[in-house]
Design a protein around this motif. Structure first.
Motif, PDB file in Angstrom:
ATOM      1  N   GLN A 274      -1.407  -7.089  -8.051  1.00  0.00           N
ATOM      2  CA  GLN A 274      -1.636  -7.253  -6.618  1.00  0.00           C
ATOM      3  C   GLN A 274      -0.779  -8.351  -6.022  1.00  0.00           C
ATOM      4  O   GLN A 274      -0.356  -8.271  -4.862  1.00  0.00           O
ATOM      5  CB  GLN A 274      -3.124  -7.579  -6.383  1.00  0.00           C
ATOM      6  CG  GLN A 274      -4.079  -6.463  -6.762  1.00  0.00           C
ATOM      7  CD  GLN A 274      -4.007  -5.292  -5.791  1.00  0.00           C
ATOM      8  OE1 GLN A 274      -3.544  -5.440  -4.658  1.00  0.00           O
ATOM      9  NE2 GLN A 274      -4.450  -4.116  -6.253  1.00  0.00           N
TER      10      GLN A 274
ATOM     11  N   GLU B  38       0.816  -1.214   0.000  1.00  0.00           N
ATOM     12  CA  GLU B  38       0.000   0.000   0.000  1.00  0.00           C
ATOM     13  C   GLU B  38       0.855   1.272   0.000  1.00  0.00           C
ATOM     14  O   GLU B  38       0.317   2.369   0.133  1.00  0.00           O
ATOM     15  CB  GLU B  38      -0.931   0.001   1.211  1.00  0.00           C
ATOM     16  CG  GLU B  38      -1.848  -1.194   1.280  1.00  0.00           C
ATOM     17  CD  GLU B  38      -2.775  -1.284   0.077  1.00  0.00           C
ATOM     18  OE1 GLU B  38      -3.164  -0.217  -0.452  1.00  0.00           O
ATOM     19  OE2 GLU B  38      -3.081  -2.412  -0.347  1.00  0.00           O
TER      20      GLU B  38
ATOM     21  N   LEU C 272       0.050   3.317  -6.156  1.00  0.00           N
ATOM     22  CA  LEU C 272       0.481   2.343  -5.156  1.00  0.00           C
ATOM     23  C   LEU C 272       1.475   1.347  -5.767  1.00  0.00           C
ATOM     24  O   LEU C 272       1.459   1.100  -6.977  1.00  0.00           O
ATOM     25  CB  LEU C 272      -0.725   1.595  -4.588  1.00  0.00           C
ATOM     26  CG  LEU C 272      -1.799   2.464  -3.891  1.00  0.00           C
ATOM     27  CD1 LEU C 272      -2.962   1.592  -3.400  1.00  0.00           C
ATOM     28  CD2 LEU C 272      -1.184   3.234  -2.738  1.00  0.00           C
TER      29      LEU C 272
ATOM     30  N   ARG D 139       2.838   4.360  -1.371  1.00  0.00           N
ATOM     31  CA  ARG D 139       2.697   5.189  -2.553  1.00  0.00           C
ATOM     32  C   ARG D 139       4.054   5.318  -3.264  1.00  0.00           C
ATOM     33  O   ARG D 139       5.113   5.138  -2.683  1.00  0.00           O
ATOM     34  CB  ARG D 139       2.150   6.567  -2.175  1.00  0.00           C
ATOM     35  CG  ARG D 139       0.739   6.518  -1.602  1.00  0.00           C
ATOM     36  CD  ARG D 139       0.290   7.880  -1.128  1.00  0.00           C
ATOM     37  NE  ARG D 139       0.434   8.880  -2.188  1.00  0.00           N
ATOM     38  CZ  ARG D 139       0.137  10.178  -2.006  1.00  0.00           C
ATOM     39  NH1 ARG D 139      -0.296  10.594  -0.827  1.00  0.00           N
ATOM     40  NH2 ARG D 139       0.286  11.025  -3.011  1.00  0.00           N
TER      41      ARG D 139
ATOM     42  N   SER E  76       1.528  -1.801  -5.388  1.00  0.00           N
ATOM     43  CA  SER E  76       0.829  -3.007  -5.854  1.00  0.00           C
ATOM     44  C   SER E  76       0.219  -2.810  -7.239  1.00  0.00           C
ATOM     45  O   SER E  76      -0.097  -3.789  -7.920  1.00  0.00           O
ATOM     46  CB  SER E  76      -0.262  -3.386  -4.854  1.00  0.00           C
ATOM     47  OG  SER E  76      -1.188  -2.321  -4.693  1.00  0.00           O
TER      48      SER E  76
END
Length: 248
Positions: A68, A23, A61, A25, A63
């Protein structure tokens, strides 16, 4: 769950690694990297981008860069290239102008389809033009010489005070004795030169004959050679001797 981020750098820095949360940035990566590696310069001098050169937005982000489920992300740490004052296009145009001005149109060393050099053809054309304009050139030289002589005569007349010569009045040369003497002198010189040349020619011819192999032989050798080359005469045998042999 953490995501490992590898940063490929440039010399003298090695490959850097950083473990962050998915998560995190994108704009938080460099401060975290500086916290772990204190030798790095300020963020104004370096930039983080992907290997393809794409720079994500600051609020992206980690991810979202490789998906993900990605546990390993590779990025690139490159120095910033600050812009200059500009003018690069004008420099290119100036360099192109200098290069075009250095182009030469001298192709005299080239050859035509016949194999002759172009310099030879141009020289032949110039020579033909020179020979064709010879009459005009001689005429112009004669006129210039005449004008120069007239100017000189006028200056001499003006210095002597002769107003008629200054006005351009022509004078006739009537000294016939001088003309005859000059003609005789010229004829005598020509005759003397011709006689000298003829005498020299005869002398050279005489020397050539005296040096030839036939003239170098002595008179005695010449007579001997002539006798040897002549055909043999028949030997006359007395008749009495021939008859005596037959009777015996």
């Amino acid at each position: 769950m953490t995501t490992t981020v590898l940063f490929s750098t440039f010399a003298p820095f090695p490959t850097l690694s950083l473990s962050v949360s998915p998560e995190t940035r994108f704009d938080e990566l460099y401060p975290l990297l500086c916290t772990r590696y204190s030798d790095l310069p300020a963020s104004e001098d370096l930039r983080i981008s992907s290997h393809a050169g794409f720079v994500p937005t600051p609020d992206t982000l980690i991810s979202e860069i490789h998906g993900q489920d990605a546990t390993l992300i590779t990025l690139k740490l490159i120095p910033r290239l600050r812009g200059g004052k500009g003018g690069f296009g004008s420099q290119l145009r100036a360099a192109g102008g200098r290069m075009s001005s250095q182009k030469t149109s001298n192709n005299d060393s080239c050859r035509d389809l016949s194999g002759r050099r172009l310099s030879t053809i141009k020289t032949a054309k110039r020579l033909a033009d020179y020979m064709g304009n010879e009459d005009e050139r001689k005429k112009a030289q004669a006129e210039a010489k005449k004008a120069k002589l007239e100017t000189l005569e006028k200056k001499i007349a003006a210095a002597s005070g002769d107003t008629e010569a200054v006005a351009g009045k022509k004078h006739r040369f009537d000294d016939t004795e001088y003309l005859e003497e000059s003609r005789e002198i010229v004829d005598n010189v020509k005759s003397a030169v011709s006689a000298g040349l003829m005498k020299k020619k005869k002398k050279m011819k005489t020397n050539h004959v005296s040096k030839s192999p036939e003239s170098s032989t002595s008179p005695k050798d010449a007579i001997t050679e002539k006798v040897l080359k002549s055909p043999a005469a028949p030997i006359a045998v007395p008749t009495a001797v021939t008859v005596g042999v037959a009777s015996a």
